[in-house]
Design a protein around this motif. Structure first.
Motif, short mmCIF file in Angstrom:
data_model
loop_
_atom_site.label_atom_id
_atom_site.label_comp_id
_atom_site.label_asym_id
_atom_site.label_seq_id
_atom_site.Cartn_x
_atom_site.Cartn_y
_atom_site.Cartn_z
N ASN A 259 0.85 -1.20 0.00
CA ASN A 259 0.00 0.00 0.00
C ASN A 259 0.88 1.24 0.00
OD1 ASN A 259 -2.38 -1.48 0.13
ND2 ASN A 259 -2.30 -1.56 2.37
N ARG A 260 1.97 1.15 0.72
CA ARG A 260 2.92 2.26 0.85
C ARG A 260 4.30 1.71 0.52
NH1 ARG A 260 5.82 3.32 5.12
NH2 ARG A 260 6.89 5.30 5.21
N TRP A 261 4.94 2.33 -0.43
CA TRP A 261 6.25 1.87 -0.88
C TRP A 261 7.35 2.52 -0.05
CZ3 TRP A 261 7.56 -1.70 -4.63
CH2 TRP A 261 6.47 -2.27 -5.30
N THR A 262 8.01 1.73 0.78
CA THR A 262 9.12 2.24 1.59
C THR A 262 10.39 2.26 0.75
OG1 THR A 262 9.76 0.04 2.35
CG2 THR A 262 8.10 1.22 3.67
N ARG A 263 11.41 2.92 1.26
CA ARG A 263 12.70 2.98 0.56
C ARG A 263 13.23 1.57 0.33
NH1 ARG A 263 15.41 5.70 -2.98
NH2 ARG A 263 13.39 5.20 -3.26
N ALA B 50 20.90 -10.14 -1.24
CA ALA B 50 20.28 -8.84 -1.52
C ALA B 50 20.59 -7.84 -0.42
CB ALA B 50 18.77 -9.01 -1.69
N ALA B 51 20.53 -8.30 0.84
CA ALA B 51 20.84 -7.41 1.96
C ALA B 51 22.26 -6.88 1.84
CB ALA B 51 20.65 -8.16 3.29
N SER C 134 15.28 -6.22 7.25
CA SER C 134 14.58 -5.26 6.37
C SER C 134 14.24 -5.89 5.04
CB SER C 134 15.46 -4.03 6.13
OG SER C 134 15.73 -3.35 7.32
N ILE C 135 15.12 -6.76 4.56
CA ILE C 135 14.96 -7.34 3.22
C ILE C 135 13.89 -8.44 3.19
CG2 ILE C 135 16.12 -8.74 1.45
CD1 ILE C 135 17.06 -5.86 1.42
N TYR C 136 13.95 -9.37 4.13
CA TYR C 136 13.06 -10.53 4.07
C TYR C 136 11.57 -10.19 4.06
CZ TYR C 136 16.71 -14.03 4.04
OH TYR C 136 17.77 -14.82 3.68
N PRO C 137 11.10 -9.25 4.87
CA PRO C 137 9.67 -8.92 4.78
C PRO C 137 9.26 -8.40 3.40
CG PRO C 137 10.58 -8.06 6.82
CD PRO C 137 11.74 -8.55 5.99
N VAL C 138 10.13 -7.64 2.77
CA VAL C 138 9.85 -7.11 1.43
C VAL C 138 9.81 -8.25 0.42
CG1 VAL C 138 10.75 -5.67 -0.44
CG2 VAL C 138 10.79 -4.83 1.93
#
Length: 128
Positions: free
Chosen positions: A5-9, A35-36, A45-49
């Motif tokens: 819904n909201r695109w974070t950095r 990727a991290a 931070s990476i895995y939830p995305v």
């Protein structure tokens, strides 16, 4: 399906990373720590995305096979790659996010500081 819904950095950077790497190497697969490391974020931070992108169908995952070489004791990795069926949606979203970023960067705010602070509590330009 739109993954956010909201695109974070972090979401923007991961999506751009996936898209750019896929465009240069169509069979590109990555794992979360990779990727991290490449993006400079922590795995938390990476895995939830990545998981959200997978749930939305934008990424496909596979477990590392037993016959693939790996260090002793390391658990199998989950590898991710672009779902070709959603490549157009990914490319479109990255283009929209890039356009939005360029638009934001082109908006300049005038800075007007006629009396710069030269010392704590002292405004420059006059006698003390």
């Amino acid at each position: 399906m739109e993954p956010f819904n909201r695109w974070t950095r972090v979401a923007i950077d991961v999506t751009r990373y996936v898209c750019e790497r896929h465009m240069t190497e169509p069979d590109f697969e990555f794992y979360g720590f990779q990727a991290a490391d490449e993006l400079g974020y922590g795995p938390g931070s990476i895995y939830p995305v990545v998981r959200r992108l997978e749930r939305a169908g934008w990424l496909i995952s596979r477990e590392e096979r037993d016959n693939e070489p790996r260090e002793t004791g390391r658990p199998p990795r989950t590898y991710y790659r672009v779902n070709p069926e959603h490549l157009q949606a990914i490319r479109q979203r990255v283009a929209e996010l890039d356009a939005r970023a360029r638009k934001s960067a082109s908006i300049t705010r005038p800075v007007c500081n006629l009396n710069p602070v030269t010392e704590v509590g002292h405004v420059g330009g006059g006698e003390r």
